[in-house]
Design a protein around this motif. Structure first.
Motif, mmCIF file in Angstrom:
data_model
loop_
_atom_site.group_PDB
_atom_site.id
_atom_site.type_symbol
_atom_site.label_atom_id
_atom_site.label_comp_id
_atom_site.label_asym_id
_atom_site.label_seq_id
_atom_site.Cartn_x
_atom_site.Cartn_y
_atom_site.Cartn_z
ATOM 1 N N UNK A 273 0.834 -1.202 0.000
ATOM 2 C CA UNK A 273 0.000 0.000 0.000
ATOM 3 C C UNK A 273 0.870 1.254 0.000
ATOM 4 N N UNK A 274 2.010 1.181 0.667
ATOM 5 C CA UNK A 274 2.926 2.327 0.701
ATOM 6 C C UNK A 274 3.425 2.665 -0.702
ATOM 7 N N UNK A 275 3.754 1.646 -1.477
ATOM 8 C CA UNK A 275 4.201 1.866 -2.856
ATOM 9 C C UNK A 275 3.089 2.527 -3.674
ATOM 10 N N UNK A 276 1.842 2.082 -3.450
ATOM 11 C CA UNK A 276 0.701 2.648 -4.169
ATOM 12 C C UNK A 276 0.517 4.128 -3.831
ATOM 13 N N UNK A 277 0.522 4.454 -2.548
ATOM 14 C CA UNK A 277 0.276 5.829 -2.108
ATOM 15 C C UNK A 277 1.419 6.761 -2.514
ATOM 16 N N UNK A 278 2.651 6.324 -2.289
ATOM 17 C CA UNK A 278 3.805 7.199 -2.498
ATOM 18 C C UNK A 278 4.103 7.479 -3.965
#
Length: 305
Positions: A273-278
């Motif tokens: 999810x971090x990769x998606x948001x960032x």
């Protein structure tokens, strides 16, 4: 007629009742769907104006109604508003999916996006086009039908869980108060803050001064109050919101949200999810965030010591 469905510059709060929200939101979704269908089924060649601009102006009535509702639910909620929120949130999540997973609509957006080098766009227009295309691509427009069905299921669950998380935090915020009956314990606080606390006590039919976890009360108290033990009590209460052994505990809610966000990110082709948001943020990757944090740690630790 439902006051929320009329045209207005300032929300007519005095005319709005809780029973107006659910039918207004459902009607707003209906109107917005019609606007989306006109864009998606347009037989003319897709252009920046008839697709991207039209899309940006669609759903204005629905957005206004939901803004009023969710702001009210966050600021002055009650059991009925929370029930309505639980009813309409999945509908709004489904509608959002109906837009991003609309194949005809995405084809038109992609057609304009693919042709952007031949369009005489201003920097602002190009940014709008890029953001609009990414909002489709990043939210499942390229998935197959099985993936789209799974995404809808995840998003419906997330909408309810996110709402539940907020409701629990709000319930904890409203439940806590700090009553002070000795004036000397108000030392350091500005007169205006003291007056507001006296008014809060009066509203609660209590003596002395009452401070709450609402920001206008909490922040000034933590900033100016000299009573260290009372600041500690407030700080601990603020940090424990939603994480106590009671019906408002958010621990299982958080675990479920994290799990679903991870599933969603992987379904969309992202590692986490971090990769998606960032991807849409200045940092761009989790690795950069960690590197930046470690640099801060290296420089801040000597000063902290």
């Amino acid at each position: 007629m439902n006051p929320l469905l009329q045209d207005f510059n300032t929300p007519p709060f005095s005319k709005i009742s809780n029973t107006d929200f659910e039918p207004a939101i459902k009607k707003g979704i209906e109107i917005a769907k019609e606007e989306i269908n006109i864009i998606a089924l347009n037989s003319d060649k897709a252009t920046f104006d008839n697709t991207i601009v039209a899309l940006d102006f669609s759903g204005k009535k629905l957005n206004r109604i939901t803004s009023i509702f969710f702001n009210l639910n966050a600021a002055e909620t009650d059991d009925e508003l929370q029930r309505i929120a639980q009813e309409v949130s999945p509908l709004l999540s489904e509608f959002s999916n109906d837009i991003t997973l609309n194949e005809s609509l995405f084809k038109r957006v992609k057609s304009v996006f693919d042709d952007k080098k031949n369009l005489d766009l201003t920097p602002e227009q190009e940014m709008l086009l890029n953001k609009r295309y990414k909002s489709f691509a990043r939210n499942g427009a390229n998935l197959n039908e099985t993936g789209k069905t799974e995404l809808r299921k995840i998003d419906a669950q997330l909408s309810k869980l996110s709402l539940k998380f907020g409701e629990n935090v709000l319930a904890e915020t409203n439940k806590f108060y700090l009553q002070i009956t000795h004036k000397k314990k108000l030392s350091g606080l500005p007169e205006g803050v003291i007056e507001m606390a006296a008014q809060t006590a009066k509203e609660k039919k209590m003596t002395g001064w009452v401070f709450t976890l609402d920001y206008p009360s909490y922040i000034p108290f933590m900033t100016y109050a000299n009573a260290r033990e009372l600041r500690k009590k407030m700080a601990i209460a603020f940090g424990k919101k939603g994480f106590q052994d009671n019906k408002n505990n958010n621990e299982q809610v958080v675990l479920a949200i994290v799990s679903l966000r991870h599933q969603r990110a992987q379904l969309l082709g992202y590692k986490t999810h971090a990769h998606f948001v960032l991807e849409e943020r200045m940092a761009e990757t989790p690795e950069k965030v960690i590197s930046f944090s470690n640099e801060l740690l290296k420089k801040a630790t000597p000063a902290a010591k």
